[in-house]
Motif scaffolding. Structure first.
Motif, PDB file in Angstrom:
ATOM      1  N   PHE A 153      14.433 -16.266  26.189  1.00 37.88           N
ATOM      2  CA  PHE A 153      14.936 -15.632  27.403  1.00 37.88           C
ATOM      3  C   PHE A 153      16.446 -15.766  27.413  1.00 37.88           C
ATOM      4  O   PHE A 153      16.981 -16.874  27.441  1.00 37.88           O
ATOM      5  CB  PHE A 153      14.325 -16.304  28.633  1.00 37.88           C
ATOM      6  CG  PHE A 153      14.771 -15.749  29.956  1.00 37.88           C
ATOM      7  CD1 PHE A 153      15.106 -14.403  30.119  1.00 37.88           C
ATOM      8  CD2 PHE A 153      14.831 -16.579  31.076  1.00 37.88           C
ATOM      9  CE1 PHE A 153      15.504 -13.904  31.354  1.00 37.88           C
ATOM     10  CE2 PHE A 153      15.220 -16.081  32.316  1.00 37.88           C
ATOM     11  CZ  PHE A 153      15.554 -14.740  32.451  1.00 37.88           C
ATOM     12  N   ALA A 154      17.149 -14.632  27.355  1.00 34.27           N
ATOM     13  CA  ALA A 154      18.613 -14.621  27.402  1.00 34.27           C
ATOM     14  C   ALA A 154      19.042 -14.147  28.780  1.00 34.27           C
ATOM     15  O   ALA A 154      18.765 -13.007  29.175  1.00 34.27           O
ATOM     16  CB  ALA A 154      19.169 -13.707  26.326  1.00 34.27           C
ATOM     17  N   LEU A 155      19.719 -15.012  29.505  1.00 38.38           N
ATOM     18  CA  LEU A 155      20.077 -14.769  30.900  1.00 38.38           C
ATOM     19  C   LEU A 155      21.588 -14.807  31.060  1.00 38.38           C
ATOM     20  O   LEU A 155      22.225 -15.836  30.803  1.00 38.38           O
ATOM     21  CB  LEU A 155      19.426 -15.840  31.788  1.00 38.38           C
ATOM     22  CG  LEU A 155      19.722 -15.808  33.280  1.00 38.38           C
ATOM     23  CD1 LEU A 155      19.206 -14.524  33.917  1.00 38.38           C
ATOM     24  CD2 LEU A 155      19.101 -17.023  33.966  1.00 38.38           C
ATOM     25  N   ALA A 156      22.164 -13.685  31.455  1.00 32.22           N
ATOM     26  CA  ALA A 156      23.602 -13.637  31.675  1.00 32.22           C
ATOM     27  C   ALA A 156      23.965 -14.371  32.961  1.00 32.22           C
ATOM     28  O   ALA A 156      23.403 -14.097  34.025  1.00 32.22           O
ATOM     29  CB  ALA A 156      24.071 -12.186  31.750  1.00 32.22           C
ATOM     30  N   VAL A 157      24.879 -15.311  32.850  1.00 28.79           N
ATOM     31  CA  VAL A 157      25.353 -16.088  34.004  1.00 28.79           C
ATOM     32  C   VAL A 157      26.876 -16.042  33.987  1.00 28.79           C
ATOM     33  O   VAL A 157      27.509 -16.553  33.061  1.00 28.79           O
ATOM     34  CB  VAL A 157      24.862 -17.546  33.942  1.00 28.79           C
ATOM     35  CG1 VAL A 157      25.402 -18.328  35.133  1.00 28.79           C
ATOM     36  CG2 VAL A 157      23.343 -17.599  33.919  1.00 28.79           C
ATOM     37  N   GLY A 158      27.449 -15.413  34.974  1.00 31.25           N
ATOM     38  CA  GLY A 158      28.895 -15.246  34.998  1.00 31.25           C
ATOM     39  C   GLY A 158      29.645 -16.557  35.099  1.00 31.25           C
ATOM     40  O   GLY A 158      29.200 -17.496  35.772  1.00 31.25           O
ATOM     41  N   GLU A 159      30.771 -16.629  34.432  1.00 30.85           N
ATOM     42  CA  GLU A 159      31.629 -17.802  34.543  1.00 30.85           C
ATOM     43  C   GLU A 159      32.285 -17.809  35.921  1.00 30.85           C
ATOM     44  O   GLU A 159      32.812 -16.782  36.367  1.00 30.85           O
ATOM     45  CB  GLU A 159      32.724 -17.749  33.469  1.00 30.85           C
ATOM     46  CG  GLU A 159      32.204 -17.843  32.046  1.00 30.85           C
ATOM     47  CD  GLU A 159      31.765 -19.252  31.683  1.00 30.85           C
ATOM     48  OE1 GLU A 159      32.346 -20.211  32.233  1.00 30.85           O
ATOM     49  OE2 GLU A 159      30.854 -19.379  30.865  1.00 30.85           O
ATOM     50  N   PRO A 160      32.245 -18.931  36.654  1.00 32.36           N
ATOM     51  CA  PRO A 160      32.882 -18.954  37.971  1.00 32.36           C
ATOM     52  C   PRO A 160      34.389 -18.793  37.848  1.00 32.36           C
ATOM     53  O   PRO A 160      35.024 -19.387  36.971  1.00 32.36           O
ATOM     54  CB  PRO A 160      32.512 -20.340  38.519  1.00 32.36           C
ATOM     55  CG  PRO A 160      32.207 -21.166  37.311  1.00 32.36           C
ATOM     56  CD  PRO A 160      31.636 -20.223  36.293  1.00 32.36           C
ATOM     57  N   PRO A 161      34.991 -17.976  38.706  1.00 28.32           N
ATOM     58  CA  PRO A 161      36.443 -17.796  38.635  1.00 28.32           C
ATOM     59  C   PRO A 161      37.168 -19.054  39.098  1.00 28.32           C
ATOM     60  O   PRO A 161      36.617 -19.866  39.849  1.00 28.32           O
ATOM     61  CB  PRO A 161      36.700 -16.622  39.588  1.00 28.32           C
ATOM     62  CG  PRO A 161      35.538 -16.640  40.533  1.00 28.32           C
ATOM     63  CD  PRO A 161      34.373 -17.147  39.752  1.00 28.32           C
ATOM     64  N   PRO A 162      38.409 -19.266  38.658  1.00 32.82           N
ATOM     65  CA  PRO A 162      39.178 -20.437  39.105  1.00 32.82           C
ATOM     66  C   PRO A 162      39.299 -20.473  40.619  1.00 32.82           C
ATOM     67  O   PRO A 162      39.401 -19.428  41.282  1.00 32.82           O
ATOM     68  CB  PRO A 162      40.543 -20.231  38.442  1.00 32.82           C
ATOM     69  CG  PRO A 162      40.281 -19.328  37.281  1.00 32.82           C
ATOM     70  CD  PRO A 162      39.163 -18.432  37.703  1.00 32.82           C
ATOM     71  N   VAL A 163      39.307 -21.693  41.160  1.00 31.11           N
ATOM     72  CA  VAL A 163      39.303 -21.868  42.618  1.00 31.11           C
ATOM     73  C   VAL A 163      40.514 -21.205  43.264  1.00 31.11           C
ATOM     74  O   VAL A 163      40.419 -20.690  44.380  1.00 31.11           O
ATOM     75  CB  VAL A 163      39.257 -23.370  42.965  1.00 31.11           C
ATOM     76  CG1 VAL A 163      39.417 -23.581  44.462  1.00 31.11           C
ATOM     77  CG2 VAL A 163      37.941 -23.982  42.479  1.00 31.11           C
ATOM     78  N   LEU A 164      41.630 -21.185  42.594  1.00 27.81           N
ATOM     79  CA  LEU A 164      42.841 -20.617  43.181  1.00 27.81           C
ATOM     80  C   LEU A 164      42.991 -19.116  42.924  1.00 27.81           C
ATOM     81  O   LEU A 164      43.997 -18.529  43.327  1.00 27.81           O
ATOM     82  CB  LEU A 164      44.079 -21.350  42.652  1.00 27.81           C
ATOM     83  CG  LEU A 164      44.162 -22.840  42.992  1.00 27.81           C
ATOM     84  CD1 LEU A 164      45.433 -23.451  42.411  1.00 27.81           C
ATOM     85  CD2 LEU A 164      44.108 -23.065  44.498  1.00 27.81           C
ATOM     86  N   SER A 165      41.999 -18.511  42.318  1.00 29.20           N
ATOM     87  CA  SER A 165      42.108 -17.091  41.993  1.00 29.20           C
ATOM     88  C   SER A 165      41.660 -16.219  43.160  1.00 29.20           C
ATOM     89  O   SER A 165      40.900 -16.641  44.042  1.00 29.20           O
ATOM     90  CB  SER A 165      41.262 -16.764  40.762  1.00 29.20           C
ATOM     91  OG  SER A 165      39.882 -16.888  41.071  1.00 29.20           O
ATOM     92  N   VAL A 166      42.115 -14.991  43.137  1.00 24.25           N
ATOM     93  CA  VAL A 166      41.677 -14.010  44.143  1.00 24.25           C
ATOM     94  C   VAL A 166      40.181 -13.762  44.019  1.00 24.25           C
ATOM     95  O   VAL A 166      39.472 -13.622  45.021  1.00 24.25           O
ATOM     96  CB  VAL A 166      42.466 -12.695  43.979  1.00 24.25           C
ATOM     97  CG1 VAL A 166      41.899 -11.609  44.889  1.00 24.25           C
ATOM     98  CG2 VAL A 166      43.943 -12.912  44.260  1.00 24.25           C
TER      99      VAL A 166
END
Length: 230
Positions: A153-166
């Protein structure tokens, strides 16, 4: 009204109607223009998944869980003899059938997948936000049952953006707006960007009976060849 995202995309009015509908009805409405919005899985994610799967296999039958308009089927098609897409939106399935006429499509709720050991490979893109944390175990248990022993099972999980990013604060604001919307309006529209952090997803997959590894942006979960997990 001016169309959003592209000249062929939905208007602001159409998006508002969708957002005030149920998830199923909302996607039925959006389906004809979905591929002209930023909500379609980017080709960069599809390409990265395809690269991660190269050298794995062989795969006879492939399943796209929550297939939407069929973008993820492009990952399965070169690697599998037979491919199937499952989604609960009839509108999205109609678009997927047009895009992938050689595939099989099934309308079903991903929390109760109607398959048993029929697939060697399953993929899913952009769907996790539509499941509350309490619903993930049923989703992953259904994928586990759908896979043959040794299946992947290949599940795409987005990388969380940096806390200070828009982008970080945009997702925080979106999730807050959806929680307010669902508190005051029925039927609910479940879509949260921050409800499926990677450690929780890995823990739920492990509890479902998978052995789990990760690469950037992707979780690879393997059903043990001789697993007797329920």
């Amino acid at each position: 009204m001016t169309a959003l995202f592209s000249p062929r995309g939905p208007s602001l009015r159409e998006l508002c109607v969708q957002a005030l509908s149920s998830v199923e009805r909302g996607y039925d409405l959006l389906a004809p223009k979905f591929d002209h919005t930023p909500f379609r899985t980017p080709d960069s994610i599809l390409d990265a998944t395809a690269e991660a799967l190269s050298g794995l296999g062989p795969f006879d039958a492939g399943l796209d869980v929550c297939c939407g308009t069929g973008a993820g089927m492009s990952v399965l098609a070169p690697r599998c003899e037979r491919i199937t897409g499952v989604d609960f939106s009839a509108g999205m399935l109609a678009q997927a059938r047009a895009a992938q006429p050689a595939a099989t499509f099934v309308r079903a709720d991903a929390r109760a997948l109607p398959f048993a050991e029929g697939f060697d490979l399953a993929v899913s893109f952009g769907a996790l936000g539509h499941f509350l944390p309490a619903e993930r175990p049923a989703l992953f248990a259904g994928v586990w049952r759908a896979l043959r022993p040794g299946g992947l099972f290949a599940l795409a999980v987005g990388e969380p953006p940096p806390v200070l990013s828009v982008s970080h604060w945009a997702t925080v604001g979106f999730d807050l707006a959806m929680r307010v919307r669902n508190a005051v309006w029925r039927p609910p529209f479940v879509m949260y960007y921050r409800a499926s952090p990677l450690p929780a997803v890995v823990a739920d997959l492990t509890a479902a009976g998978f052995t789990v590894s990760t690469v950037p942006g992707l979780v690879l979960a393997r059903k043990l060849a001789h697993s007797d997990h329920p």
